[in-house]
Design a protein around this motif. Structure first.
Motif, mmCIF file in Angstrom:
data_model
loop_
_atom_site.group_PDB
_atom_site.id
_atom_site.type_symbol
_atom_site.label_atom_id
_atom_site.label_comp_id
_atom_site.label_asym_id
_atom_site.label_seq_id
_atom_site.Cartn_x
_atom_site.Cartn_y
_atom_site.Cartn_z
ATOM 1 N N LEU A 196 38.301 -26.358 0.686
ATOM 2 C CA LEU A 196 37.123 -26.632 0.175
ATOM 3 C C LEU A 196 37.127 -28.168 0.028
ATOM 4 N N LYS A 197 38.462 -28.663 -0.670
ATOM 5 C CA LYS A 197 38.499 -30.172 -1.353
ATOM 6 C C LYS A 197 38.506 -31.021 0.027
ATOM 7 N N THR A 198 39.060 -30.504 1.173
ATOM 8 C CA THR A 198 39.057 -30.945 2.575
ATOM 9 C C THR A 198 37.690 -31.045 3.062
ATOM 10 N N LEU A 199 36.834 -29.908 2.824
ATOM 11 C CA LEU A 199 35.564 -29.750 3.462
ATOM 12 C C LEU A 199 34.707 -30.839 2.841
ATOM 13 N N PHE A 200 34.737 -30.806 1.526
ATOM 14 C CA PHE A 200 33.760 -31.938 0.852
ATOM 15 C C PHE A 200 34.110 -33.291 0.750
ATOM 16 N N SER A 201 35.252 -33.658 1.096
ATOM 17 C CA SER A 201 35.698 -34.996 1.466
ATOM 18 C C SER A 201 35.580 -35.418 2.780
ATOM 19 N N SER A 202 34.960 -34.602 3.885
ATOM 20 C CA SER A 202 34.946 -34.652 5.022
ATOM 21 C C SER A 202 33.632 -35.866 5.278
ATOM 22 N N SER A 203 33.661 -36.663 6.341
ATOM 23 C CA SER A 203 32.515 -37.155 6.689
ATOM 24 C C SER A 203 31.417 -36.457 7.352
ATOM 25 N N GLU A 204 31.704 -35.361 7.817
ATOM 26 C CA GLU A 204 30.719 -34.353 8.275
ATOM 27 C C GLU A 204 29.973 -34.078 7.198
ATOM 28 N N PHE A 205 30.552 -33.588 5.975
ATOM 29 C CA PHE A 205 29.815 -33.081 4.861
ATOM 30 C C PHE A 205 28.740 -34.278 4.478
ATOM 31 N N TRP A 206 29.172 -35.553 4.369
ATOM 32 C CA TRP A 206 28.386 -36.555 4.185
ATOM 33 C C TRP A 206 27.575 -37.258 5.030
ATOM 34 N N GLU A 207 27.667 -36.707 6.376
ATOM 35 C CA GLU A 207 26.929 -37.374 7.357
ATOM 36 C C GLU A 207 25.307 -36.962 7.089
ATOM 37 N N PRO A 208 24.538 -38.221 7.033
ATOM 38 C CA PRO A 208 23.002 -38.014 6.804
ATOM 39 C C PRO A 208 22.180 -36.898 7.531
ATOM 40 N N ALA A 209 22.712 -36.670 8.926
ATOM 41 C CA ALA A 209 22.154 -35.878 9.579
ATOM 42 C C ALA A 209 22.285 -34.489 9.133
ATOM 43 N N ASN A 210 23.366 -34.234 8.449
ATOM 44 C CA ASN A 210 23.510 -32.924 7.859
ATOM 45 C C ASN A 210 23.177 -32.777 6.506
ATOM 46 N N VAL A 211 22.476 -33.813 5.855
ATOM 47 C CA VAL A 211 21.882 -33.704 4.424
ATOM 48 C C VAL A 211 20.512 -33.124 4.790
ATOM 49 N N GLY A 212 20.282 -31.985 4.099
ATOM 50 C CA GLY A 212 18.787 -31.162 4.183
ATOM 51 C C GLY A 212 18.485 -30.499 5.383
ATOM 52 N N ASN A 213 19.690 -30.307 6.121
ATOM 53 C CA ASN A 213 19.381 -29.626 7.389
ATOM 54 C C ASN A 213 19.682 -28.050 7.519
ATOM 55 N N LYS A 214 20.068 -27.529 6.110
ATOM 56 C CA LYS A 214 20.335 -26.026 6.109
ATOM 57 C C LYS A 214 19.157 -25.466 5.608
ATOM 58 N N PHE A 215 18.504 -24.360 5.972
ATOM 59 C CA PHE A 215 17.445 -23.647 5.696
ATOM 60 C C PHE A 215 18.035 -22.339 4.792
ATOM 61 N N LYS A 216 17.567 -22.402 3.515
ATOM 62 C CA LYS A 216 18.099 -21.615 2.227
ATOM 63 C C LYS A 216 17.707 -20.222 2.606
ATOM 64 N N THR A 217 18.768 -19.443 2.243
ATOM 65 C CA THR A 217 18.432 -18.043 2.421
ATOM 66 C C THR A 217 17.449 -17.669 1.075
ATOM 67 N N PRO A 218 16.859 -16.459 1.351
ATOM 68 C CA PRO A 218 15.825 -16.207 0.124
ATOM 69 C C PRO A 218 16.849 -16.307 -1.080
ATOM 70 N N TYR A 219 17.877 -15.664 -1.434
ATOM 71 C CA TYR A 219 18.787 -16.032 -2.590
ATOM 72 C C TYR A 219 18.631 -17.280 -2.873
ATOM 73 N N GLN A 220 19.212 -18.211 -2.141
ATOM 74 C CA GLN A 220 19.250 -19.545 -2.284
ATOM 75 C C GLN A 220 17.806 -20.021 -2.986
ATOM 76 N N TYR A 221 16.990 -19.888 -2.117
ATOM 77 C CA TYR A 221 15.464 -20.218 -2.247
ATOM 78 C C TYR A 221 14.801 -19.858 -3.782
ATOM 79 N N VAL A 222 15.163 -18.661 -4.094
ATOM 80 C CA VAL A 222 14.691 -18.214 -5.382
ATOM 81 C C VAL A 222 15.354 -18.870 -6.381
#
Length: 521
Positions: A352-378
């Motif tokens: 997880l540390k590697t993931l969160f420090s990756s350039s892909e995690f911080w790529e602007p195109a990947n910001v706000g691109n995930k659709f929340k599951t109902p659980y996440q939305y509620v």
């Protein structure tokens, strides 16, 4: 209601999802991003807190949850839910007593249903309370991730009362540890043994002991391959992991004897039991390896092999990248995570540390691109609106209506976390219904209060002004749109803000919660 729905639905169809196109994210955008991925969205003051300490420090904090103090109010509230600390055996004892009473007297069947419902609601309430109010947000996110990965269905027989122990004892302690430990804990828990029927699996030549009661139905059914198949297809290697149907059968033979005795558990006995009389003591050939008879150690060795297999590293890395970065994660990122998985012997926190420090995690195109599951939305909605929830039933009912009942996925692959799984007109309409009644204060929950986390920020970090005033002054039922905008920060695009603030005041909060900007993270 219909007029509101039509207005908001048109807004949903015409708005564009919020997504940064800047070359570099601002401090507020970085804070919003980590709070929407590592947490279930911000509560009042959270964005200011992360901006103050920095997103990187927030990530480090979340990866070491034992160092984050739990508010006393949360501890006391969880203590009031008796099931949170109740041993699985005690729950089974109550289950069997009520079951027997219902069998002896049909009038007691309602008592059985009430017990099962009460246990289910308490289990779900404890999960939701932690997910909404715990400052250890990444821990709660990973509980959701791993429960889905190692899914069991709470609606199947004894699992109605075993799921609470399964999440507490087999999932929660291992979410940041070694994958092998998590794999072993789930493999031996009675909830998994029961759900995928391995507790019934025996060698082909098994004969019941001579002392077994002749008139009692035996809880064996021959060799059962359910768990062995899902162990490789879903939990480790993946469907393309290079195994054959014969490997499934051979692994099922390896795992014969891995069982539990429900009646002994109910009397205080062990949760897991290796029954050597049920084990297939013949030699096996599995994944191009010869397996000599060693009893339980055959299964332990097989879990070692699966946990350290390159195919498992790739599958777990893909699922983590899909959950935290993109529905179609970049292959270079998956490859780096897989290497980290293998190099650290499956240390989840390191991956997880590697993931969160990756350039892909911080790529602007990947910001706000995930659709929340109902659980996440509620969860994100009630966190953003700062509602202190006394009655959890409306939220559980909402999750049912949105197609994601807690612990209710019947298939072993668990709930999906992709846009394809949850984006459809009916689902959007149901979300908008929820947004409308939540914003209007018509859900029978409770009033809003200053959260412990916000008090800490207000006192130590010097946050003042509109956030603190709004949190203290919110005593009405309806959600204030201005406070909501302040709470979630850059999640809403300028276009969303403009359209919403131009609408009738009574519609604004519903428009915000029902907007595509808020449905994404």
């Amino acid at each position: 209601m219909g007029h509101w729905i039509s207005i908001i639905f048109v807004t949903v169809l015409t708005f564009c999802a919020s997504q940064s196109s800047a070359a570099e994210l601002s401090g507020e955008q970085r804070a919003s991003h980590v709070l929407n991925r590592l947490a279930y969205g911000p509560r009042p003051g959270d964005i200011e807190y992360v901006v103050h300490i920095g997103a990187e420090r927030y990530i480090d904090e979340q990866l070491a949850p034992s160092r984050i103090p739990i508010p006393e109010s949360l501890t006391q509230r969880l203590k009031k839910i008796s099931i949170t600390e109740m041993p699985a055996g005690e729950l089974l004892r109550q289950f069997f007593e009520i079951q027997k009473a219902a069998k002896d007297n049909p009038d007691n069947k309602q008592q059985k249903r009430d017990l099962q419902k009460d246990i289910g609601e308490q289990t779900a309430e404890a999960r939701l309370i932690r997910a909404i109010y715990s400052p250890r947000q990444l821990e709660e996110v990973m509980v959701d991730f791993w429960f889905n990965h190692f899914n069991v269905f709470a609606g199947k027989g004894m699992d109605r009362v075993l799921v609470s122990s399964y999440e507490r004892d087999a999932i929660r302690p291992y979410v940041f540890g070694r994958f092998r430990d998590l794999l072993g804990a789930t493999a031996k828990h009675p909830a998994m043994l029961f759900y995928l029927d391995n507790w019934l699996s025996v060698a082909a030549d098994y004969r019941p002991p001579a002392f077994a009661p002749k008139n009692k139905k035996s809880n064996v059914s021959g060799l059962n391959e359910n768990y062995a198949r899902e162990l490789m297809e879903l939990h480790t290697l993946g469907v393309d992991g290079g195994y054959s149907q014969r490997d499934v059968t051979e692994l099922a033979r390896v795992l014969t004897g891995w069982t539990f005795n429900p009646r002994e558990m109910a009397r205080g006995g062990a949760q897991f039991h290796f029954d050597k009389t049920r084990h297939d003591w013949g030699s096996k050939d599995w994944l191009n390896r010869h397996v000599e008879p060693r009893g339980q150690n055959e299964g332990e060795w097989a879990l070692d092999v699966l946990a350290s297999h390159p195919a498992t590293a790739r599958r777990i890395s893909y699922r983590l990248a899909q959950y935290f970065v993109s529905d179609t994660p970049p292959q270079p990122l998956v490859d780096r995570l897989a290497r980290r998985f293998l190099d650290t012997q499956g240390d989840i926190a390191s991956v997880l540390k590697t993931l969160f420090s990756s350039s892909e995690f911080w790529e602007p195109a990947n910001v706000g691109n995930k659709f929340k599951t109902p659980y996440q939305y509620v969860l994100s909605a009630v966190r953003a609106t700062n509602v202190l929830i006394i009655n959890m039933r409306p939220l559980l009912g909402t999750l049912n209506q949105l197609g994601m009942p807690l612990y209710g996925c019947q298939t072993p692959d668990g709930y999906k976390n992709t846009e394809e799984a949850w984006m459809n007109p009916d689902a959007l309409t149901r979300r908008i219904n929820f947004a409308t009644v939540l914003a209007a204060g018509r859900l029978p929950l409770s009033q809003t209060v200053i959260p412990d986390r916000f008090q800490h920020i207000d006192k130590r970090q010097g946050v003042r002004g509109s956030h603190a005033d709004a949190a203290r002054g919110q005593g009405g039922l309806a959600i204030d749109a201005g406070q909501l905008l302040n709470t979630v920060g850059p999640m809403f695009s300028e276009r969303t803000r403009t359209v919403v603030m131009g609408a009738q005041p009574g519609l604004r909060s519903a428009l915000l919660i029902g907007s595509p900007d808020f449905m994404r993270h």
